[in-house]
Write a protein that holds these residues in place. Structure first.
Motif, PDB file in Angstrom:
ATOM      1  N   TRP A 202       0.816  -1.219   0.000  1.00 24.50           N
ATOM      2  CA  TRP A 202       0.000   0.000   0.000  1.00 24.50           C
ATOM      3  C   TRP A 202       0.852   1.273   0.000  1.00 24.50           C
ATOM      4  O   TRP A 202       0.473   2.289  -0.604  1.00 24.50           O
ATOM      5  CB  TRP A 202      -0.922  -0.015   1.218  1.00 24.50           C
ATOM      6  N   SER A 203       2.010   1.239   0.637  1.00 26.72           N
ATOM      7  CA  SER A 203       2.854   2.436   0.706  1.00 26.72           C
ATOM      8  C   SER A 203       3.373   2.863  -0.664  1.00 26.72           C
ATOM      9  O   SER A 203       3.852   3.997  -0.820  1.00 26.72           O
ATOM     10  CB  SER A 203       4.041   2.192   1.647  1.00 26.72           C
ATOM     11  N   ASP A 204       3.262   1.969  -1.663  1.00 25.10           N
ATOM     12  CA  ASP A 204       3.675   2.345  -3.024  1.00 25.10           C
ATOM     13  C   ASP A 204       2.756   3.426  -3.603  1.00 25.10           C
ATOM     14  O   ASP A 204       3.137   4.132  -4.539  1.00 25.10           O
ATOM     15  CB  ASP A 204       3.664   1.128  -3.954  1.00 25.10           C
ATOM     16  N   LEU A 205       1.557   3.537  -3.052  1.00 23.77           N
ATOM     17  CA  LEU A 205       0.604   4.538  -3.543  1.00 23.77           C
ATOM     18  C   LEU A 205       0.858   5.860  -2.834  1.00 23.77           C
ATOM     19  O   LEU A 205      -0.006   6.419  -2.143  1.00 23.77           O
ATOM     20  CB  LEU A 205      -0.831   4.062  -3.295  1.00 23.77           C
ATOM     21  N   ASP A 206       2.058   6.385  -3.026  1.00 27.14           N
ATOM     22  CA  ASP A 206       2.496   7.570  -2.289  1.00 27.14           C
ATOM     23  C   ASP A 206       2.383   8.850  -3.099  1.00 27.14           C
ATOM     24  O   ASP A 206       2.871   9.908  -2.677  1.00 27.14           O
ATOM     25  CB  ASP A 206       3.935   7.386  -1.815  1.00 27.14           C
ATOM     26  N   GLY A 207       1.749   8.770  -4.278  1.00 28.45           N
ATOM     27  CA  GLY A 207       1.587   9.942  -5.113  1.00 28.45           C
ATOM     28  C   GLY A 207       2.702  10.188  -6.083  1.00 28.45           C
ATOM     29  O   GLY A 207       2.642  11.119  -6.899  1.00 28.45           O
ATOM     30  N   SER A 208       3.734   9.383  -6.038  1.00 34.18           N
ATOM     31  CA  SER A 208       4.872   9.589  -6.936  1.00 34.18           C
ATOM     32  C   SER A 208       4.599   9.064  -8.341  1.00 34.18           C
ATOM     33  O   SER A 208       5.297   9.443  -9.279  1.00 34.18           O
ATOM     34  CB  SER A 208       6.121   8.918  -6.366  1.00 34.18           C
ATOM     35  N   ARG A 209       3.596   8.181  -8.468  1.00 30.99           N
ATOM     36  CA  ARG A 209       3.246   7.629  -9.779  1.00 30.99           C
ATOM     37  C   ARG A 209       1.729   7.657  -9.947  1.00 30.99           C
ATOM     38  O   ARG A 209       0.984   7.522  -8.966  1.00 30.99           O
ATOM     39  CB  ARG A 209       3.744   6.185  -9.899  1.00 30.99           C
ATOM     40  N   PRO A 210       1.240   7.824 -11.178  1.00 32.32           N
ATOM     41  CA  PRO A 210      -0.193   7.731 -11.416  1.00 32.32           C
ATOM     42  C   PRO A 210      -0.695   6.330 -11.060  1.00 32.32           C
ATOM     43  O   PRO A 210       0.077   5.354 -11.085  1.00 32.32           O
ATOM     44  CB  PRO A 210      -0.322   7.990 -12.923  1.00 32.32           C
ATOM     45  N   VAL A 211      -1.968   6.228 -10.721  1.00 40.30           N
ATOM     46  CA  VAL A 211      -2.572   4.958 -10.341  1.00 40.30           C
ATOM     47  C   VAL A 211      -3.766   4.676 -11.244  1.00 40.30           C
ATOM     48  O   VAL A 211      -4.666   5.512 -11.400  1.00 40.30           O
ATOM     49  CB  VAL A 211      -3.034   4.971  -8.866  1.00 40.30           C
ATOM     50  N   VAL A 212      -3.755   3.497 -11.849  1.00 42.35           N
ATOM     51  CA  VAL A 212      -4.893   3.005 -12.630  1.00 42.35           C
ATOM     52  C   VAL A 212      -5.425   1.760 -11.927  1.00 42.35           C
ATOM     53  O   VAL A 212      -4.679   0.789 -11.721  1.00 42.35           O
ATOM     54  CB  VAL A 212      -4.488   2.661 -14.078  1.00 42.35           C
TER      55      VAL A 212
END
Length: 433
Positions: free
Chosen positions: A252-262
């Motif tokens: 979950w910590s990968d969703l830190d805003g540094s990359r777009p999420v689809v």
């Protein structure tokens, strides 16, 4: 305190939102009796309602209709729709009505609340008003009310303005009701005459015209405009997402805003074949800068290939209240609730679904401007990739999703339901207006 009888066909996607409504009614002090398949008895009890079982002849597992009717396999197009309306919905209706009548005879019921494919309620609605309680249809899939401004429900045909559009709609309605579904309608009318002494009074999929209210769980901005909208229709707003207790995955910590999420999902029912949408999305976005977040809808991680691209993250379930605010685009097969949850957070969509009500949900996504409708059940990886890239690149999709999000935020589906029920139970709302 009021007492309500909720009636529901045995389908997961129908039962779950009605259980959410049940919990709300019970919490406010009402008594609820819930009529559906014994498969859902434990869930009904957990929601605080009294469980009422459907008889065996009406207990068809709609989530495995091919198992119940092997001859259904391979049917497509109008033949498949005719089969489903006849076997899954019309023919169980007499047994459904018998149970409803038994419950009504056993004690006072202030209103019968039903999802529109429980056709036992359609038969009940044709009885004189003094011989039955109010019937309230719960719009948990797109509004199917017949209108001169819309094509027949189920075709996925979006509105066309002006006289030519109305002429097209009228022609399609005649073809559908008198041609394609003529035999289906005759069977429904004969059943209604036999059970309640009168014909159905209109097209079988438009029976809610006779309901005392149709509470539609959406906002007007996500529904086709109808200049002849019936007085019994109430736009209630979207049912709020139920609280989640899903544990966060270790990534979950990968969703830190540094990359777009689809985010891509095929929901919790139509997910037997991930080759329809999940795998094409994974393949199409393998070289993307975005993280591709997959929900398997309860299926194990092993249902997907072991060697997924490095930008893919997988979980069986995800907490949507936390995921959607972090998401740039949702790719889905068009479940009504999930689509509206995404739009409620201002997230644009790419949709690919042409079965059941999904064809109508997907059509509305494209028509609303809040996403792209791929108009297929099984897009190619290239189709998904192009659509996602376009939704990310063109600001109009996110702008429109944000506009719908603001409209969703102004209303609460459960408060809208309360208002409609107050009118119905007090007798102020009359479907004959």
């Amino acid at each position: 305190m009021s007492r309500y009888l909720i009636t529901c066909t045995p389908a997961h996607g129908h039962v779950m939102p009605l259980l959410q409504i049940t919990r709300h009614l019970v919490a406010r002090g009402d008594r609820v009796d819930f009529l559906t398949s014994p498969r859902y008895a434990d869930a009904v009890h957990a929601a605080g309602a009294r469980f009422v079982p459907l008889p065996a002849e009406a207990d068809i597992d709609l989530d495995d209709a091919d198992g119940a009717f092997p001859e259904r396999r391979g049917l497509t197009g109008p033949a498949a729709i005719r089969f489903d309306i006849t076997h899954l919905f019309i023919r169980p209706a007499a047994a459904q009505l018998a149970v409803v009548r038994r419950e009504l005879a056993a004690g006072r019921i202030d209103a019968v609340l039903t999802e529109p494919l429980f056709l036992g309620a359609a038969l009940l609605s044709r009885l004189p008003r003094e011989d039955r309680p109010p019937v309230v249809a719960l719009g948990i899939f797109p509004l199917g009310s017949k209108s001169r401004d819309t094509a027949p429900f189920g075709l996925g045909v979006t509105p066309r303005p002006g006289a030519l559009g109305r002429l097209r709609n009228a022609m399609l309605t005649v073809i559908a009701e008198q041609g394609i579904f003529g035999a289906v309608q005759r069977e429904a009318d004969e059943l209604c005459r036999r059970e309640v002494g009168a014909p159905l009074g209109g097209f079988v999929l438009d029976w809610t015209a006779h309901a005392d209210a149709l509470v539609q769980f959406t906002v007007p901005g996500f529904e086709y405009p109808r200049s002849d909208l019936r007085a019994n229709v109430r736009f209630a707003g979207v049912l709020p997402a139920p609280p989640t207790t899903v544990a966060l995955p270790d990534w979950w910590s990968d969703l830190d805003g540094s990359r777009p999420v689809v985010h891509v999902t095929q929901g919790t029912v139509a997910n037997a074949d991930f080759g329809q949408l999940v795998l094409p999305t994974i393949e199409g976005l393998a070289a993307s800068d975005a993280l591709v977040v997959v929900s398997t809808g309860g299926r194990p991680r092993t249902a997907l290939p072991a060697d997924l691209p490095a930008n893919v993250r997988v979980a069986e379930y995800l907490p949507y209240d936390r995921l959607l605010p972090l998401t740039d685009v949702v790719v889905t097969n068009g479940g009504y609730g999930g689509v509206q949850q995404a739009l409620g957070q201002g997230v644009p969509l790419v949709v690919a679904g042409q079965t059941e009500d999904k064809v109508e949900v997907c059509a509305r996504v494209g028509w609303s401007g809040a996403g792209i409708n791929l108009k297929t059940n099984q897009p190619t990886a290239a189709q998904v990739a192009r659509a996602v890239e376009r939704v990310r690149a063109e600001s109009s999709f996110r702008t429109r999703a944000h506009e719908l999000s603001a409209e969703f935020a102004r209303v609460d589906g459960l408060e809208g339901l309360d208002s409609a029920l107050a009118e119905v139970v007090s007798g102020r709302l009359d479907a004959a207006q």
